[in-house]
Structure formats: structure tokens, C-alpha cells
Design an enzyme around this catalytic site. Structure first.
Site, mmCIF file in Angstrom:
data_model
loop_
_atom_site.group_PDB
_atom_site.id
_atom_site.type_symbol
_atom_site.label_atom_id
_atom_site.label_comp_id
_atom_site.label_asym_id
_atom_site.label_seq_id
_atom_site.Cartn_x
_atom_site.Cartn_y
_atom_site.Cartn_z
ATOM 1 N N GLY A 133 22.988 19.283 -2.492
ATOM 2 C CA GLY A 133 22.825 20.152 -1.335
ATOM 3 C C GLY A 133 23.068 19.479 -0.008
ATOM 4 N N LYS A 139 15.437 10.168 0.576
ATOM 5 C CA LYS A 139 14.045 9.977 0.980
ATOM 6 C C LYS A 139 13.212 9.666 -0.251
ATOM 7 C CE LYS A 139 14.507 13.260 4.821
ATOM 8 N NZ LYS A 139 14.104 14.591 5.348
ATOM 9 N N ALA A 165 18.940 21.258 3.790
ATOM 10 C CA ALA A 165 20.389 21.361 3.624
ATOM 11 C C ALA A 165 20.874 22.776 3.879
ATOM 12 C CB ALA A 165 20.779 20.924 2.212
ATOM 13 N N LYS A 176 5.862 12.037 2.882
ATOM 14 C CA LYS A 176 5.586 13.451 3.172
ATOM 15 C C LYS A 176 5.818 14.308 1.942
ATOM 16 C CE LYS A 176 10.104 14.572 3.414
ATOM 17 N NZ LYS A 176 10.856 15.659 2.734
ATOM 18 N N ASP A 236 8.939 16.195 9.695
ATOM 19 C CA ASP A 236 9.404 16.386 8.317
ATOM 20 C C ASP A 236 8.283 16.916 7.436
ATOM 21 O OD1 ASP A 236 11.398 16.398 6.452
ATOM 22 O OD2 ASP A 236 11.566 14.232 6.253
ATOM 23 N N ARG A 279 11.700 21.681 -2.628
ATOM 24 C CA ARG A 279 11.483 21.582 -4.066
ATOM 25 C C ARG A 279 10.102 20.998 -4.368
ATOM 26 N NH1 ARG A 279 16.905 19.883 -3.509
ATOM 27 N NH2 ARG A 279 16.404 17.687 -3.722
#
Length: 337
Positions: free
Chosen positions: A11, A105, A137, A188, A241, A252
Site C-alpha cells: 500500500g 515502522k 497509504a 504506537k 502517528d 491494520r
């Protein structure tokens, strides 16, 4: 116009490729899987990971990593577990002083190294920049205004990325605290999983607000202990974030957490999401890192117990709420501990 190579046809790799193409850059998009490239060429998009986002024909699609040689900027957009292997494959094609930006990440499994450290071991000749911040994305690809940071130990390299990628829909700030930016981006995801569990348990807004607030406190506590600057966690790669990942269904990690909160096991939740859930491995890494530096992270600890030791979310929430009394100020608490 610059030549930009993007590794990873998921993505975010596609989103950045489409964005760079709109800016007039010459873009090469690489996937490790020839079948994936074949499907994208056939469908004009990645139907599984970023449906409805058309990939312009001007973007060169390839599964030959040699095609990434000689670019002005390389962007690494693969999942955290694939970073070392991909960087190793890229090694013969990167010149001395080449700039590589990573948008992955996470932390490396087992070693718990930051991904820029992993890349530096495989590509010592490169200047490494970490791009992080609230940046789904799905929104980057469609030109929704987005703001991120580009962090590097080389200010020149960070500004190079800023110059090449900043545009009317993507604002980029440079940041010198690469440790803080990476820890914020990786950790995060743990809190986002916990936020999803709250949603799956139907706990409400009060619970999620408390979770996010105390969650960023834990992230900053560990990050500072590992050498990051406290201020970074109040910025885009920290609280920024965290907010977007905890509140959006694009996340997700949050979706996996919702399934767990509804009664699924962690393994069942991962299977239902069907894509990489970075927070799962990040939870284990954060828990083990916190123990190694003697930093208290009660939310992370309860997430670890739910994900890896089959503790019930309801019991984990009860244990968090029943912790001993303390002062909210970190400074006062540490002085009187």
C-alpha cells in the site's frame, strides 16, 4: 525531475510511487514477487492492498532489483521483517553516499534493533533517512493533505528527501532525533492494538482517550531511556502517528485489536486481517526492551500478556485500572518512587 526507486509494492510503496509520479519524477517500483508485478500490470492496481488506486503506466514496474541502480533516491517500503533481507539484496547497487529513505515502522525481531540500524549494517555506504508520521497509504495516494517528518543523523540527507518529496499535499519537516522518530513509529502500533481491543470490548471514548494519553507516556518513557529526545514524542512521529493509528479503520493494528477484543485469539485476529500487523511483533520487542532497561510500561505489559500468554482482555483492563495510586507527573513520580 528526479529518478526515484521504491522497494515494496504494498500500500505505502504504491502510494508514494503514485505521488512521486504526479510530481513529475521518474519512478521505478520494485516487488520481490514477480507474480505480484504481473498482477499489478494486468489489473493496473494492487487489488488486495490498495484497491481503487490506479498505477500510472509511466511508473516502471519490476522484480529485478538491478533496475534500482543509479536513482537519486531509494525509498524502502517493505514490512519490518523484510527490511534486512531487502537491504542486503540492494547492497551491490547502492553507491557511496547514496540516500535511502525508509518508511517501515517496527523493530527487528530478536535483536530489537531500530530499522535504520539494520539498514546501516547492510548498507554502510548509504545515508539513511526515516520518514514517519500520520500517513495512511489510502490518503497519501489520493492527495489528502498529510504531514510527516524526515529524520536522519545527516541533516543534508533529510533535507534532500524534503526537497524531493514535499509537495502541496505532503508537508515534510526535518528532525535530527532519528531514535525518537523510529521508536514513536514502532511503538504506537502496540497502543493501536490496545485501542482496537478497547473498541472490540465496546469500552467507549473515555477509555480510548485514557489509553492513548497513557500510551504515549509509556512510549516516551522507554524512548528516552534508549537515548531519544522527550520532545519528539509530542510531535508528528509520536502523538500524531498514535492518534491516526488508534482511531482509523485504515489501521491494520486497530482492526486486529478489534477482533481480539471481540473474543478471537491473537493468531485468529492476524489471520482475519490477512496482512502485516506490525504491532504484534512490536509488542514483544517493547516488552522485552522495557525489562532490559527497567522501564515500567503497564499497557505494553498487558498487551504482551493478551497477545502471547492468552490473558483475557477483560482481566487485562481490570488489572490496569486496579494499579496502585501514583502522581500523573513523571518527574514527581520518579523522585518519590
Amino acid at each position: 525531475m528526479a529518478k526515484i526507486g521504491v522497494l515494496g509494492a504494498g500500500g505505502f510503496g504504491i502510494a508514494l510511487s503514485v505521488m512521486c509520479n504526479k510530481m513529475g519524477h521518474e519512478v521505478t517500483l520494485w516487488s520481490a514477487f514477480p507474480a505480484e508485478i504481473t498482477e499489478i500490470i494486468r489489473d493496473g492496481q494492487n487489488l488486495r492492498l490498495l484497491p481503487k488506486v490506479k498505477i500510472p503506466q509511466e511508473i516502471k514496474l519490476t522484480s529485478n532489483i538491478e533496475d534500482l541502480q543509479g536513482n537519486d533516491l531509494i525509498i524502502l517500503a517493505v514490512p519490518s521483517f523484510a527490511v534486512r533481507e531487502t537491504a542486503h539484496k540492494l547492497q551491490p547497487y547502492m553507491g557511496e553516499g547514496s540516500v535511502l529513505a525508509t518508511v517501515a515502522k517496527g523493530l527487528e525481531d530478536q535483536s530489537h534493533k531500530r530499522l535504520s540500524e539494520v539498514i546501516a549494517e547492510e548498507l554502510p555506504q548509504c545515508k539513511i533517512v526515516v520518514i514517519s508520521g500520520p500517513s495512511h497509504a489510502e490518503e497519501v495516494a489520493t492527495g489528502v493533505p498529510t504531514t510527516v517528518v524526515a529524520a536522519s543523523s545527516s541533516r543534508q540527507a533529510a533535507e534532500h528527501v524534503q526537497d524531493l518529496l514535499m509537495n502541496p499535499t505532503l508537508r515534510i519537516y526535518v528532525n535530527d532525533d532519528i531514535k525518537g522518530v523510529e521508536y514513536g513509529g514502532a511503538l504506537k502500533n502496540v497502543i493501536a492494538l490496545a485501542a482496537g481491543i478497547c473498541d472490540g470490548q465496546k469500552l467507549g471514548d473515555n477509555s480510548k482517550a485514557a489509553l492513548m494519553t497513557r500510551g504515549i507516556t509509556e512510549i516516551a518513557r522507554l524512548g528516552v531511556a534508549l537515548g531519544a529526545n522527550h520532545e519528539t514524542f509530542g510531535g508528528l512521529s509520536g502523538i500524531g502517528d498514535l492518534i491516526v493509528t488508534c482511531t482509523s479503520m485504515h489501521s491494520r493494528n486497530r482492526r486486529a485489536g478489534i477482533f481480539i477484543g471481540q473474543g478471537n485469539t491473537a493468531r485468529q485476529a492476524l489471520e482475519k486481517v490477512g496482512m502485516t500487523v506490525e504491532g504484534y511483533l512490536a509488542t514483544k520487542a517493547a516488552y522485552e526492551l522495557s525489562k532490559s532497561v527497567d522501564v515500567e510500561m503497564p499497557i505494553v505489559e498487558q498487551c504482551y500478556l493478551v497477545l502471547y500468554k492468552n490473558k483475557s482482555p477483560k482481566k487485562a483492563i481490570a488489572d490496569l485500572m486496579g494499579r496502585p495510586k501514583r502522581h500523573e507527573s513523571e518527574t514527581i513520580w520518579l523522585q518519590t518512587k
